[in-house]
Design an enzyme around this catalytic site. Structure first.
Site, PDB file in Angstrom:
ATOM      1  N   GLU A  17     -10.407   6.604  13.026  1.00  0.00           N
ATOM      2  CA  GLU A  17      -9.598   6.582  11.795  1.00  0.00           C
ATOM      3  C   GLU A  17     -10.344   7.257  10.643  1.00  0.00           C
ATOM      4  O   GLU A  17     -11.551   7.074  10.474  1.00  0.00           O
ATOM      5  CB  GLU A  17      -9.291   5.126  11.438  1.00  0.00           C
ATOM      6  CG  GLU A  17      -8.427   4.984  10.197  1.00  0.00           C
ATOM      7  CD  GLU A  17      -7.715   3.656  10.157  1.00  0.00           C
ATOM      8  OE1 GLU A  17      -7.017   3.310  11.130  1.00  0.00           O
ATOM      9  OE2 GLU A  17      -7.881   2.944   9.158  1.00  0.00           O
ATOM     10  N   THR A  48      -5.276   7.420   7.121  1.00  0.00           N
ATOM     11  CA  THR A  48      -4.655   6.373   6.314  1.00  0.00           C
ATOM     12  C   THR A  48      -3.918   6.959   5.107  1.00  0.00           C
ATOM     13  O   THR A  48      -4.079   8.134   4.761  1.00  0.00           O
ATOM     14  CB  THR A  48      -5.691   5.349   5.811  1.00  0.00           C
ATOM     15  OG1 THR A  48      -6.560   6.001   4.890  1.00  0.00           O
ATOM     16  CG2 THR A  48      -6.488   4.750   6.947  1.00  0.00           C
ATOM     17  N   HIS A  77      -0.486   7.657   8.678  1.00  0.00           N
ATOM     18  CA  HIS A  77      -0.002   6.390   8.132  1.00  0.00           C
ATOM     19  C   HIS A  77       0.978   6.686   7.002  1.00  0.00           C
ATOM     20  O   HIS A  77       0.869   7.698   6.307  1.00  0.00           O
ATOM     21  CB  HIS A  77      -1.159   5.559   7.558  1.00  0.00           C
ATOM     22  CG  HIS A  77      -2.144   5.092   8.596  1.00  0.00           C
ATOM     23  ND1 HIS A  77      -2.938   3.981   8.404  1.00  0.00           N
ATOM     24  CD2 HIS A  77      -2.467   5.566   9.813  1.00  0.00           C
ATOM     25  CE1 HIS A  77      -3.708   3.806   9.476  1.00  0.00           C
ATOM     26  NE2 HIS A  77      -3.446   4.765  10.337  1.00  0.00           N
ATOM     27  N   ALA A 125       8.151  -3.607   6.532  1.00  0.00           N
ATOM     28  CA  ALA A 125       7.920  -2.461   7.423  1.00  0.00           C
ATOM     29  C   ALA A 125       9.052  -2.325   8.438  1.00  0.00           C
ATOM     30  O   ALA A 125       9.396  -1.208   8.839  1.00  0.00           O
ATOM     31  CB  ALA A 125       6.574  -2.619   8.123  1.00  0.00           C
ATOM     32  N   HIS A 152      -0.650 -12.500   9.295  1.00  0.00           N
ATOM     33  CA  HIS A 152      -0.755 -11.762   8.033  1.00  0.00           C
ATOM     34  C   HIS A 152      -0.989 -12.751   6.901  1.00  0.00           C
ATOM     35  O   HIS A 152      -0.435 -13.850   6.880  1.00  0.00           O
ATOM     36  CB  HIS A 152       0.532 -10.955   7.774  1.00  0.00           C
ATOM     37  CG  HIS A 152       0.446 -10.086   6.562  1.00  0.00           C
ATOM     38  ND1 HIS A 152       1.017 -10.438   5.355  1.00  0.00           N
ATOM     39  CD2 HIS A 152      -0.172  -8.896   6.354  1.00  0.00           C
ATOM     40  CE1 HIS A 152       0.766  -9.486   4.464  1.00  0.00           C
ATOM     41  NE2 HIS A 152       0.057  -8.534   5.048  1.00  0.00           N
ATOM     42  N   GLN A 179      -4.992  -5.425  13.054  1.00  0.00           N
ATOM     43  CA  GLN A 179      -5.962  -5.602  11.980  1.00  0.00           C
ATOM     44  C   GLN A 179      -7.325  -5.848  12.628  1.00  0.00           C
ATOM     45  O   GLN A 179      -7.407  -6.289  13.782  1.00  0.00           O
ATOM     46  CB  GLN A 179      -5.522  -6.830  11.151  1.00  0.00           C
ATOM     47  CG  GLN A 179      -6.433  -7.249  10.040  1.00  0.00           C
ATOM     48  CD  GLN A 179      -6.542  -6.170   8.975  1.00  0.00           C
ATOM     49  OE1 GLN A 179      -7.271  -5.196   9.184  1.00  0.00           O
ATOM     50  NE2 GLN A 179      -5.837  -6.335   7.874  1.00  0.00           N
TER      51      GLN A 179
HETATM   52  P1  FAD Z   1       5.174  -6.079   7.043  1.00  0.00           P
HETATM   53  O1  FAD Z   1       5.279  -5.967   8.516  1.00  0.00           O
HETATM   54  O2  FAD Z   1       6.377  -5.748   6.248  1.00  0.00           O
HETATM   55  O3  FAD Z   1       4.718  -7.584   6.737  1.00  0.00           O
HETATM   56  C1  FAD Z   1       4.308  -7.973   5.434  1.00  0.00           C
HETATM   57  C2  FAD Z   1       4.533  -9.468   5.237  1.00  0.00           C
HETATM   58  O4  FAD Z   1       5.935  -9.728   5.180  1.00  0.00           O
HETATM   59  C3  FAD Z   1       4.004 -10.315   6.402  1.00  0.00           C
HETATM   60  O5  FAD Z   1       3.480 -11.502   5.871  1.00  0.00           O
HETATM   61  C4  FAD Z   1       5.245 -10.607   7.238  1.00  0.00           C
HETATM   62  O6  FAD Z   1       5.148 -11.816   7.974  1.00  0.00           O
HETATM   63  C5  FAD Z   1       6.300 -10.683   6.136  1.00  0.00           C
HETATM   64  N1  FAD Z   1       7.655 -10.328   6.628  1.00  0.00           N
HETATM   65  C6  FAD Z   1       7.966  -9.280   7.417  1.00  0.00           C
HETATM   66  N2  FAD Z   1       9.297  -9.276   7.661  1.00  0.00           N
HETATM   67  C7  FAD Z   1       9.818 -10.316   6.969  1.00  0.00           C
HETATM   68  C8  FAD Z   1      11.150 -10.835   6.798  1.00  0.00           C
HETATM   69  N3  FAD Z   1      12.196 -10.262   7.401  1.00  0.00           N
HETATM   70  N4  FAD Z   1      11.306 -11.943   6.025  1.00  0.00           N
HETATM   71  C9  FAD Z   1      10.243 -12.537   5.395  1.00  0.00           C
HETATM   72  N5  FAD Z   1       8.969 -12.088   5.530  1.00  0.00           N
HETATM   73  C10 FAD Z   1       8.761 -10.989   6.295  1.00  0.00           C
HETATM   74  N6  FAD Z   1      -2.433  -0.176   3.897  1.00  0.00           N
HETATM   75  C11 FAD Z   1      -2.362   0.976   3.191  1.00  0.00           C
HETATM   76  O7  FAD Z   1      -2.118   0.941   1.967  1.00  0.00           O
HETATM   77  N7  FAD Z   1      -2.570   2.196   3.781  1.00  0.00           N
HETATM   78  C12 FAD Z   1      -2.835   2.313   5.122  1.00  0.00           C
HETATM   79  O8  FAD Z   1      -3.006   3.422   5.619  1.00  0.00           O
HETATM   80  C13 FAD Z   1      -2.908   1.115   5.905  1.00  0.00           C
HETATM   81  N8  FAD Z   1      -3.150   1.161   7.239  1.00  0.00           N
HETATM   82  C14 FAD Z   1      -3.172  -0.003   7.979  1.00  0.00           C
HETATM   83  C15 FAD Z   1      -3.372   0.066   9.372  1.00  0.00           C
HETATM   84  C16 FAD Z   1      -3.415  -1.098  10.136  1.00  0.00           C
HETATM   85  C17 FAD Z   1      -3.626  -0.992  11.632  1.00  0.00           C
HETATM   86  C18 FAD Z   1      -3.262  -2.364   9.509  1.00  0.00           C
HETATM   87  C19 FAD Z   1      -3.332  -3.622  10.325  1.00  0.00           C
HETATM   88  C20 FAD Z   1      -3.046  -2.449   8.139  1.00  0.00           C
HETATM   89  C21 FAD Z   1      -2.987  -1.277   7.354  1.00  0.00           C
HETATM   90  N9  FAD Z   1      -2.750  -1.311   5.969  1.00  0.00           N
HETATM   91  C22 FAD Z   1      -2.690  -0.149   5.247  1.00  0.00           C
HETATM   92  C23 FAD Z   1      -2.594  -2.612   5.276  1.00  0.00           C
HETATM   93  C24 FAD Z   1      -1.108  -3.060   5.239  1.00  0.00           C
HETATM   94  O9  FAD Z   1      -0.379  -2.166   4.412  1.00  0.00           O
HETATM   95  C25 FAD Z   1      -1.072  -4.487   4.662  1.00  0.00           C
HETATM   96  O10 FAD Z   1      -1.614  -5.383   5.590  1.00  0.00           O
HETATM   97  C26 FAD Z   1       0.282  -4.964   4.155  1.00  0.00           C
HETATM   98  O11 FAD Z   1       0.076  -6.156   3.382  1.00  0.00           O
HETATM   99  C27 FAD Z   1       1.293  -5.316   5.216  1.00  0.00           C
HETATM  100  O12 FAD Z   1       1.832  -4.209   5.800  1.00  0.00           O
HETATM  101  P2  FAD Z   1       2.799  -4.365   7.101  1.00  0.00           P
HETATM  102  O13 FAD Z   1       3.303  -3.014   7.436  1.00  0.00           O
HETATM  103  O14 FAD Z   1       2.128  -5.125   8.165  1.00  0.00           O
HETATM  104  O15 FAD Z   1       3.966  -5.247   6.449  1.00  0.00           O
END
Ligand code: FAD
Length: 294
Positions: A17, A48, A77, A125, A152, A179
């Site tokens: 990465e 990223t 990303h 997401a 999370h 993560q």
């Molecule tokens: P989501 O999947 O949307 O989840 C976020 C929260 O919302 C979780 O607590 C989930 O349980 C909750 N949730 C989801 N769906 C619902 C629903 N329908 N109702 C209620 N709650 C819900 N960040 C950056 O800024 N840039 C990067 O390049 C980057 N790369 C990453 C790569 C990896 C492999 C990982 C693990 C993380 C990365 N991150 C990055 C961090 C990430 O953006 C954060 O962890 C962020 O807080 C959550 O993103 P997510 O896509 O998992 O969110």
């Protein structure tokens, strides 16, 4: 080549990465980082997206350069927390035009001084993934998503977080990347529960070599990842000696990866953090295991 094709070949894969530096000396060094990381021969390299979309242009540039100049498949990303639906659509179109066929679709961390989400934003997401899939040509893209072996940090119940993870897969995620975690048993329990929930897409295990203790402690605080006592002990003993800590971090990550592969985990992602020399040491330690010749 799409990342999903690489992950379904039935062999061990290793990916790295990079992050696009914002300014200054690190920016000048970025070409060296690209070249040296590509020279390790990873199956793919992810790039990223700076928090709040701050490096969106450079994410695209670096991903395209990895593919065009170094012939390494790139995973770009993309976060949606600070972009409207329209801006996301445009960024996906730019990625496709640059030949990037694989996207890690993320929500991103919610900035404190924001009114997120407005009706113009995706809230999760899963909504972003469904949107990308629905775009013209979206069915041809490879889409990955993030997953959290320790849950999370915003979600009070692990089981609910798994429901949300399943929503991302149902929305069209082809694979998941974890993560960072420092205790392999945490991952094994997570894999079991994900499978039990019907999540059958490939899961890539994210390994963070701990070479800078202060930085990792901060990341753990933000992400909720736990440092097990053995790693705490190593950090306490060697944290003030950069050379010793680097060596200890490489040894710890090497052992973690060895144990994962021995237990059947096929896909390893090293959070290289623009330190190809660290990834090189780990990959060298495991050269016959990562690339068996027999
Ligand atoms: P989501 O999947 O949307 O989840 C976020 C929260 O919302 C979780 O607590 C989930 O349980 C909750 N949730 C989801 N769906 C619902 C629903 N329908 N109702 C209620 N709650 C819900 N960040 C950056 O800024 N840039 C990067 O390049 C980057 N790369 C990453 C790569 C990896 C492999 C990982 C693990 C993380 C990365 N991150 C990055 C961090 C990430 O953006 C954060 O962890 C962020 O807080 C959550 O993103 P997510 O896509 O998992 O969110």
């Amino acid at each position: 080549m799409k990342i999903s094709d690489i992950l379904t070949k039935g062999r061990v894969t290793v990916s790295c990465e990079l992050f696009p530096p914002k300014t200054g000396a690190a920016l000048a060094r970025v070409e060296d980082v690209l070249r040296d990381t590509a020279a390790l021969g990873p199956d793919f390299i992810s790039v990223t997206y700076g928090a709040g979309g701050s490096t969106s242009k450079r994410t695209l540039e670096l991903a395209a350069r990895l593919q065009d100049a170094y012939h390494v498949p790139a995973l770009a990303h993309l976060t949606c927390v600070s972009s409207t639906r329209e801006e996301v659509t445009q960024q996906v179109a730019r990625l496709r035009a640059a030949g990037i066929g694989s996207i890690l679709a993320l929500r991103g961390d919610i900035p404190q001084d924001t009114s997120f989400p407005t009706p113009e934003h995706f809230r999760y997401a899963s909504e972003l993934i469904a949107h990308i899939r629905g775009l013209e040509g979206g069915e041809e893209l490879c889409i990955g998503a993030a997953c959290y072996p320790e849950g999370h940090v915003e979600c009070p119940h692990f089981s609910t977080d798994l429901d949300h993870l399943k929503q991302k897969v149902d929305a069209g995620a082809d694979f998941l990347t974890t993560q960072m975690f420092f205790d392999n048993d945490v991952l094994y329990r997570f894999l079991f529960r994900a499978l039990d929930r019907g999540i059958t897409v490939p899961i890539v295990a994210g390994i963070m070599p701990v070479t800078n203790v202060q930085q990792i402690r901060r990341s753990c605080q933000l992400s909720g990842s736990v440092m097990p006592p053995r790693l705490q002990g190593i950090a306490d003993r060697f944290g003030d000696d950069p050379a010793a800590m680097r060596q200890a971090g490489i040894a710890y990550a090497t052992e973690q990866i060895l144990d994962l592969i021995a237990h059947g985990v096929e896909h390893i992602h090293i959070y290289t953090m623009n330190k190809p020399d660290v990834a090189a040491k780990i990959m060298d330690n495991l050269s016959d295991i990562l690339r068996p010749h027999g």
